[in-house]
Design a protein around this motif. Structure first.
Motif, PDB file in Angstrom:
ATOM      1  N   MET A  40       0.832  -1.205   0.000  1.00  0.00           N
ATOM      2  CA  MET A  40       0.000   0.000   0.000  1.00  0.00           C
ATOM      3  C   MET A  40       0.866   1.254   0.000  1.00  0.00           C
ATOM      4  O   MET A  40       0.596   2.209  -0.736  1.00  0.00           O
ATOM      5  CB  MET A  40      -0.929   0.006   1.220  1.00  0.00           C
ATOM      6  CG  MET A  40      -1.839   1.232   1.298  1.00  0.00           C
ATOM      7  SD  MET A  40      -2.989   1.367  -0.104  1.00  0.00           S
ATOM      8  CE  MET A  40      -4.157   0.061   0.320  1.00  0.00           C
ATOM      9  N   ALA A  41       1.919   1.256   0.821  1.00  0.00           N
ATOM     10  CA  ALA A  41       2.824   2.411   0.866  1.00  0.00           C
ATOM     11  C   ALA A  41       3.509   2.611  -0.476  1.00  0.00           C
ATOM     12  O   ALA A  41       3.644   3.744  -0.962  1.00  0.00           O
ATOM     13  CB  ALA A  41       3.866   2.217   1.967  1.00  0.00           C
ATOM     14  N   MET A  42       3.955   1.510  -1.108  1.00  0.00           N
ATOM     15  CA  MET A  42       4.605   1.586  -2.421  1.00  0.00           C
ATOM     16  C   MET A  42       3.638   2.127  -3.459  1.00  0.00           C
ATOM     17  O   MET A  42       3.969   3.028  -4.226  1.00  0.00           O
ATOM     18  CB  MET A  42       5.120   0.213  -2.856  1.00  0.00           C
ATOM     19  CG  MET A  42       6.350  -0.271  -2.136  1.00  0.00           C
ATOM     20  SD  MET A  42       6.895  -1.876  -2.755  1.00  0.00           S
ATOM     21  CE  MET A  42       7.391  -1.450  -4.426  1.00  0.00           C
ATOM     22  N   GLN A  43       2.432   1.542  -3.483  1.00  0.00           N
ATOM     23  CA  GLN A  43       1.455   1.924  -4.503  1.00  0.00           C
ATOM     24  C   GLN A  43       1.097   3.399  -4.406  1.00  0.00           C
ATOM     25  O   GLN A  43       1.156   4.133  -5.403  1.00  0.00           O
ATOM     26  CB  GLN A  43       0.190   1.078  -4.370  1.00  0.00           C
ATOM     27  CG  GLN A  43      -0.857   1.383  -5.446  1.00  0.00           C
ATOM     28  CD  GLN A  43      -2.159   0.643  -5.219  1.00  0.00           C
ATOM     29  OE1 GLN A  43      -2.551   0.389  -4.071  1.00  0.00           O
ATOM     30  NE2 GLN A  43      -2.853   0.290  -6.280  1.00  0.00           N
ATOM     31  N   LYS A  44       0.747   3.851  -3.209  1.00  0.00           N
ATOM     32  CA  LYS A  44       0.326   5.240  -3.038  1.00  0.00           C
ATOM     33  C   LYS A  44       1.503   6.197  -3.197  1.00  0.00           C
ATOM     34  O   LYS A  44       1.376   7.268  -3.805  1.00  0.00           O
ATOM     35  CB  LYS A  44      -0.327   5.432  -1.669  1.00  0.00           C
ATOM     36  CG  LYS A  44      -1.610   4.644  -1.485  1.00  0.00           C
ATOM     37  CD  LYS A  44      -2.641   4.992  -2.550  1.00  0.00           C
ATOM     38  CE  LYS A  44      -3.902   4.163  -2.390  1.00  0.00           C
ATOM     39  NZ  LYS A  44      -4.891   4.445  -3.474  1.00  0.00           N
ATOM     40  N   GLY A  45       2.663   5.825  -2.662  1.00  0.00           N
ATOM     41  CA  GLY A  45       3.833   6.695  -2.756  1.00  0.00           C
ATOM     42  C   GLY A  45       4.311   6.878  -4.184  1.00  0.00           C
ATOM     43  O   GLY A  45       4.558   8.004  -4.631  1.00  0.00           O
ATOM     44  N   ILE A  46       4.412   5.775  -4.918  1.00  0.00           N
ATOM     45  CA  ILE A  46       4.901   5.854  -6.297  1.00  0.00           C
ATOM     46  C   ILE A  46       3.858   6.518  -7.199  1.00  0.00           C
ATOM     47  O   ILE A  46       4.197   7.378  -8.024  1.00  0.00           O
ATOM     48  CB  ILE A  46       5.269   4.456  -6.825  1.00  0.00           C
ATOM     49  CG1 ILE A  46       6.493   3.930  -6.065  1.00  0.00           C
ATOM     50  CG2 ILE A  46       5.570   4.492  -8.327  1.00  0.00           C
ATOM     51  CD1 ILE A  46       6.830   2.486  -6.357  1.00  0.00           C
ATOM     52  N   ALA A  47       2.586   6.148  -7.026  1.00  0.00           N
ATOM     53  CA  ALA A  47       1.536   6.743  -7.861  1.00  0.00           C
ATOM     54  C   ALA A  47       1.457   8.249  -7.657  1.00  0.00           C
ATOM     55  O   ALA A  47       1.417   9.026  -8.614  1.00  0.00           O
ATOM     56  CB  ALA A  47       0.182   6.098  -7.546  1.00  0.00           C
TER      57      ALA A  47
END
Length: 470
Positions: free
Chosen positions: A280-287
């Motif tokens: 979730m952190a990766m998805q939201k951070g990168i997006a």
């Protein structure tokens, strides 16, 4: 019906911004970083030198390299830096900021490469103005047989301008900030479209629409002229405000950084939920990081192509500074203020999160803190609207050819989208923007991987010539 549409958009967003696209964006950035021998770090002094010099080193082009960068920054520095960072941290935890840093670090090489290719493969239109961007380096670099991919990119570019970064998210962010400042309790409302809206939303929406219309009708040169004045001013103002928060809470910075890193790797998640927390952190951070700095999306190359610079590599170095300024400086400032003041887990969302961070962290009363953030957000979002009008016009021009009347009609449609933006829900606005961002990035990333040899060759030629001068 609205719930069905919202659920559908969320499903599409989760699919588009799933693991495959995240891997593709990071892998492309890492690959280009390796091929260029960490150029974004080793040649950073060169980039800063060229940026400060504000050089015009070529006859081709319409604006200076600095003006081209400011036009690009006008489109990238927007609500993503204030609202986007907040929504990412609320949804993915403080660790989302760490993944923004990673996306920006590798994205700097991506931004360098795409802007280099834009200058190398740019063309002169029939009326004499310069056009360039992913659609031309796909068609002229990869070959005519790939023109279909260029058209997909251009179509998505128009959609991002009309329905994504360019209009809805920006004007929605502006009117939300104005509403929160002037009429948070909805004391003065009017009924429109069967809903009650604050007069602050209606009036600010109309005023911003008029201002946008006055600028975009003038085309690139008027946009770049406005951007050169507003972008440096607004960036410095916002950074100073964030620095004040950090200075007055300096003792909390080390703990905030530890929290960010631990959250990025799921160390603060409950047992069994670590992997989900990391994803979730990766998805939201990168997006949200890509939404903010647009590295890999293919938008900045459209502005870079108009620079009066005869060296593709030199313009690439100047343009890559956009990612550094946008994410590694401005987004980091926002993220740290939110984490330090613990504003991300108190039940707020969007601009309210950053507003609370300013109110808690600045040594002023809440009225002044809110006013400072509102002014910054208005300027940030306003210039993004201007920059994306230019981007989406160039995409449309590639699709339909040199048709000035059609472009003028498009400008009025764009202005109409700005006008209706305040009356859309925040969640729907950001979901639509995420979807089109991801779809726009795919053709561009394919082209960057296919043309990496050209990027390396142009870089080597530039560096060899630079050695001869010294």
């Amino acid at each position: 019906m609205l719930d069905m549409i919202s659920n559908f958009l969320t499903t599409v967003d989760d699919f588009v911004w799933g693991i495959p696209l995240i891997v593709l964006i990071l892998a492309t950035g890492l690959f280009l970083t390796a091929r260029l021998h960490f150029l974004q770090i080793t040649k950073l002094p060169h980039a800063i030198k060229h940026l400060i010099a504000n050089e015009k080193s070529g006859e081709d082009g319409e604006v200076s390299s600095f003006a081209a960068l400011c036009t690009a920054l006008s489109a990238t520095i927007g609500t993503g830096n204030i609202v986007g960072v907040a929504t990412a941290i609320v949804a993915g935890g403080p660790g989302a900021l760490f993944w923004m840093w990673i996306a920006a670090l590798v994205g700097t090489a991506t931004k360098y490469s795409e802007c280099l290719l834009a200058v190398k493969y740019r063309v002169v239109a029939e009326d004499g103005h310069i056009i360039g961007g992913p659609f031309y380096y796909i068609e002229n670099g990869m070959g005519k047989s790939w023109k279909w991919l260029a058209k997909i990119f251009a179509f998505m570019g128009v959609c991002v301008g009309l329905f994504g970064i360019g209009t809805f998210t920006q004007i929605n962010g502006i009117t939300s900030a104005v509403h929160n400042f002037f009429d948070a309790n909805n004391a003065h409302t009017v009924q429109l479209f069967g809903m009650d809206y604050s007069w602050s939303v209606v009036i600010s929406g109309i005023l911003l629409t008029i201002c946008v219309a006055l600028v975009v009708i003038g085309g690139l040169k008027r946009i770049s002229t406005v951007a050169q004045v507003i972008v440096p001013f607004m960036a410095v103002t916002y950074v100073v405000a964030c620095l004040l928060v950090l200075i007055f809470n300096v003792t909390a910075i080390p703990a905030a950084i530890v929290t960010i890193v631990q959250s990025a790797f799921g160390m603060r998640a409950v047992a069994g939920g670590a992997l989900g927390a990391v994803i979730m952190a990766m998805q939201k951070g990168i997006a949200r990081g890509i939404f903010s700095n647009e590295a890999g999306i293919g938008s900045a190359p459209i502005a870079a192509a108009a620079a009066q610079n005869d060296s593709p590599a030199k313009q690439g170095l100047i343009s890559m500074m956009g990612t550094i300024i946008d994410t590694l400086i401005i987004c980091t400032m926002t993220g740290l203020t939110i984490v330090i003041t613990d504003s991300w887990n108190v039940g707020l969302d969007g601009v309210d999160v950053t507003t609370r961070a300013f109110q808690q962290g600045l040594p002023f009363n809440s009225f002044i803190a809110s006013f400072i953030l509102m002014v910054c957000l208005v300027f940030f979002a306003f210039t993004t609207i201007l920059g994306w009008d230019y981007y989406s016009e160039r995409c449309l021009e590639y699709l339909i050819g040199q048709k000035p009347k059609a472009i003028k009609v498009y400008r009025w449609i764009y202005i109409a989208c700005v006008f209706i933006g305040p009356y859309m829900t925040v969640k729907a606005v950001w979901t639509i923007a995420d979807i089109f961002n991801g779809l726009m990035a795919i053709p561009n990333l394919i082209a960057l991987l296919a043309l990496n040899g050209v990027v390396v060759a142009e870089t080597k030629k530039y560096l060899d010539n630079a050695k001869k001068k010294f």
